[in-house]
Design an enzyme around this catalytic site. Structure first.
Site, PDB file in Angstrom:
ATOM      1  N   ASP A  20      45.841  42.950  52.857  1.00  0.00           N
ATOM      2  CA  ASP A  20      46.122  43.480  51.517  1.00  0.00           C
ATOM      3  C   ASP A  20      47.573  43.221  51.126  1.00  0.00           C
ATOM      4  O   ASP A  20      48.455  43.161  51.987  1.00  0.00           O
ATOM      5  CB  ASP A  20      45.829  44.990  51.502  1.00  0.00           C
ATOM      6  CG  ASP A  20      45.719  45.527  50.084  1.00  0.00           C
ATOM      7  OD1 ASP A  20      45.499  44.727  49.146  1.00  0.00           O
ATOM      8  OD2 ASP A  20      45.869  46.747  49.907  1.00  0.00           O
ATOM      9  N   ASN A  68      35.850  43.046  44.668  1.00  0.00           N
ATOM     10  CA  ASN A  68      36.768  42.028  44.142  1.00  0.00           C
ATOM     11  C   ASN A  68      36.162  41.202  43.009  1.00  0.00           C
ATOM     12  O   ASN A  68      36.882  40.504  42.288  1.00  0.00           O
ATOM     13  CB  ASN A  68      37.260  41.084  45.255  1.00  0.00           C
ATOM     14  CG  ASN A  68      38.232  41.740  46.221  1.00  0.00           C
ATOM     15  OD1 ASN A  68      38.335  41.357  47.386  1.00  0.00           O
ATOM     16  ND2 ASN A  68      38.982  42.744  45.745  1.00  0.00           N
TER      17      ASN A  68
HETATM   18  C1  FPP Z   1      44.094  41.571  49.017  1.00  0.00           C
HETATM   19  O1  FPP Z   1      45.327  41.501  48.349  1.00  0.00           O
HETATM   20  C2  FPP Z   1      43.647  40.235  49.361  1.00  0.00           C
HETATM   21  C3  FPP Z   1      42.544  39.654  48.853  1.00  0.00           C
HETATM   22  C4  FPP Z   1      41.681  40.300  47.850  1.00  0.00           C
HETATM   23  C5  FPP Z   1      42.187  38.295  49.247  1.00  0.00           C
HETATM   24  C6  FPP Z   1      42.488  37.978  50.674  1.00  0.00           C
HETATM   25  C7  FPP Z   1      42.358  36.542  50.873  1.00  0.00           C
HETATM   26  C8  FPP Z   1      43.136  35.783  51.656  1.00  0.00           C
HETATM   27  C9  FPP Z   1      44.199  36.312  52.497  1.00  0.00           C
HETATM   28  C10 FPP Z   1      42.938  34.346  51.736  1.00  0.00           C
HETATM   29  C11 FPP Z   1      41.475  34.000  51.775  1.00  0.00           C
HETATM   30  C12 FPP Z   1      41.079  33.434  53.034  1.00  0.00           C
HETATM   31  C13 FPP Z   1      39.833  32.949  53.262  1.00  0.00           C
HETATM   32  C14 FPP Z   1      39.554  32.184  54.473  1.00  0.00           C
HETATM   33  C15 FPP Z   1      38.716  33.133  52.325  1.00  0.00           C
HETATM   34  P1  FPP Z   1      45.329  41.956  46.842  1.00  0.00           P
HETATM   35  O2  FPP Z   1      45.006  40.762  45.992  1.00  0.00           O
HETATM   36  O3  FPP Z   1      44.424  43.126  46.666  1.00  0.00           O
HETATM   37  O4  FPP Z   1      46.822  42.336  46.652  1.00  0.00           O
HETATM   38  P2  FPP Z   1      47.402  43.664  45.980  1.00  0.00           P
HETATM   39  O5  FPP Z   1      46.989  44.796  46.861  1.00  0.00           O
HETATM   40  O6  FPP Z   1      48.877  43.406  45.995  1.00  0.00           O
HETATM   41  O7  FPP Z   1      46.829  43.743  44.593  1.00  0.00           O
END
Ligand code: FPP
Length: 239
Positions: A20, A68
């Site tokens: 996250d 998501n």
């Molecule tokens: C959460 O951070 C992260 C995600 C929703 C996506 C995670 C994905 C990756 C690390 C890369 C993908 C890898 C593969 C192999 C599919 P957030 O976007 O919720 O960040 P925030 O909490 O700052 O809003």
């Protein structure tokens, strides 16, 4: 009762990670959310390398939750593009390191290219014995439990299973993690302290460790901190 892992601590066998903080990391740098996810992908590679060096046998990461889908279309499909690129470009390197990759979560709503890229990645890494990397995409624990209940109900209705034979093991066998030991340690980056519908059944006795560092900053030192904290925990499983 399902057989539990030995009470001894040390290096966790199975680590689950809630990755996250990508967007906040990007926002703080004036970058797009997708740039944050791109750096998150690099962090995932670092996490795999660090887990291999530490001797962690199983790593399960939360890459895309059912919730998501509620994000902007551009971000959602940008993320799928990154996931597909990861699957296509990293297959050789992962196979060479002995990493076996498995995708869990719903496949029916994902773009065909992503599903196909992961099918090939799973096939090309199937012989990996150093570590199992499970990537959860379009995953939600409550949906997983719903599907497990439906499968058990169908077995009961068909006379293949008696209701009283539904025990912990029978439920676990219907989950997408069937055959894996439960996570010993859940790591969450980005400062929040919740499970966010990730592996709810499997994490009943997991140790939790969180850091305010956002996921794109994750590195071997972060994993060391989590594993060191885990080693100090006394796991009693309620006993
Ligand atoms: C959460 O951070 C992260 C995600 C929703 C996506 C995670 C994905 C990756 C690390 C890369 C993908 C890898 C593969 C192999 C599919 P957030 O976007 O919720 O960040 P925030 O909490 O700052 O809003």
């Amino acid at each position: 009762m399902i057989e539990r892992a030995p009470v001894a601590t040390g290096v966790p066998r199975h680590v689950a990670i809630i990755m996250d903080g990508n967007r906040r990391w990007a926002h703080a740098r004036g970058l797009s959310a997708l740039e944050g996810h791109r750096h998150g992908m690099d962090a995932l590679e670092r996490a795999v390398d660090a887990a291999l060096s530490t001797g962690i046998g199983m790593l399960t990461v939360y890459a895309f939750s059912e919730e998501n889908w509620g994000r902007e279309r551009r971000e959602v499909f940008g993320l799928f593009g990154l996931a597909e690129a990861f699957a296509r470009e990293k297959a050789a390197a992962l196979a060479a390191r002995g990493v076996r990759v498995r995708l869990i979560g719903r496949r029916d709503r994902l773009p065909g290219g992503v599903v196909e890229a992961f099918r090939i990645l799973e096939e090309r890494t199937a012989a990996g014995r150093a570590m199992l990397l499970t990537i959860a995409v379009d995953y939600g624990a409550r949906t997983e439990l719903r599907d497990a209940c439906r499968a058990l109900a169908r077995d009961v209705a068909a006379g293949r299973l008696a209701p009283d034979d539904i025990d912990e093991a029978a439920i676990a066998a219907q989950l997408s993690t069937a055959g894996l030991p439960d996570p010993d340690l859940v790591v969450r980056t980005g400062g929040e302290l919740r499970l966010s519908n990730f592996l709810l059944y499997q994490c009943a006795y997991a140790e939790l460790w969180a850091t305010s560092d956002p996921w794109p900053d994750f590195n071997a030192a972060t994993l060391d901190r989590a594993v060191d904290a885990f080693a100090t925990r006394e796991r009693r499983y309620g006993r």
